[in-house]
Enzyme design. Sequence first.
Site, PDB file in Angstrom:
ATOM      1  N   SER A  98       0.850  -1.190   0.000  1.00  0.00           N
ATOM      2  CA  SER A  98       0.000   0.000   0.000  1.00  0.00           C
ATOM      3  C   SER A  98       0.886   1.241   0.000  1.00  0.00           C
ATOM      4  CB  SER A  98      -0.896   0.012   1.239  1.00  0.00           C
ATOM      5  OG  SER A  98      -1.517   1.274   1.413  1.00  0.00           O
TER       6      SER A  98
ATOM      7  N   TYR B 225      -1.883  -0.701   9.960  1.00  0.00           N
ATOM      8  CA  TYR B 225      -1.908  -1.135   8.558  1.00  0.00           C
ATOM      9  C   TYR B 225      -0.647  -0.680   7.830  1.00  0.00           C
ATOM     10  CZ  TYR B 225      -3.709  -1.998   3.843  1.00  0.00           C
ATOM     11  OH  TYR B 225      -3.887  -2.458   2.549  1.00  0.00           O
TER      12      TYR B 225
END
Length: 245
Positions: free
Chosen positions: A143, A156
């Site tokens: 990401s 995350y």
Amino acid sequence: MTSLEGRIALVTGASRGIGYFTALALAKQGAHVIAVARTTGGLEELDDAIQAAGGSATLVPMDLTDMPAVDRLGGAINERWGKLDILVANAGVLGTISPVGHVEAKVFDKVMAINVTGTWRVIRSVEPLLLKSDAGRALILSSGVAHSARAFWGPYAASKAAVETLARVWAEETAKTALKVNSIDPGATRTAMRAQAMPGENPETLPHPSEVAEKLLPLCAPECTETGKLFRVAENRFFDYRLPE
């Protein structure tokens, strides 16, 4: 598009989103897809779509926190096919969007268990099979927050930075083999995880996961020889890593 006829592909998190559409795209190009996910219903829907497209799949309902099951997966693939050509390590959870100091321990532990430990365990389980392929290809989903370190995305972002580092190390270790390992930054995509993270965002403004899947297909082919790099889907190209400035 190069045919993937006869290739064996493993996709984790295959019951929805990017994993679902990548598995479907691989099957449409002739790969036999081993689809792993927790949600049996989603896997069955994927299987129906793959069969309708003339492809084939093996469904593996499994939670990546079940580490002994992850270990058994490699043995089962070896027994049936004797190799693995493609790994798409896509499974992941978001956790919560909150200040680092407010994240509950159980939430942090779950994000790390699935996103980092589960991915590492999959790598460990299938690496010998990928090395048996004439052109093993591994895509590790990451990401942009792994680099932007965006406020409130702590667990995350940290988990994706960790798996990118694992991928880079793995690429270095296998540099003199036929296996190629790269990280993938899919960018903002119209998925359930994105809706969870950005509830006020209009999903129609984002690329559909099927569009991301189409960009990933060439990276799974023997013709792709890049390794140890980051592929940003939005720019549709590879980027080199560099030291902090």
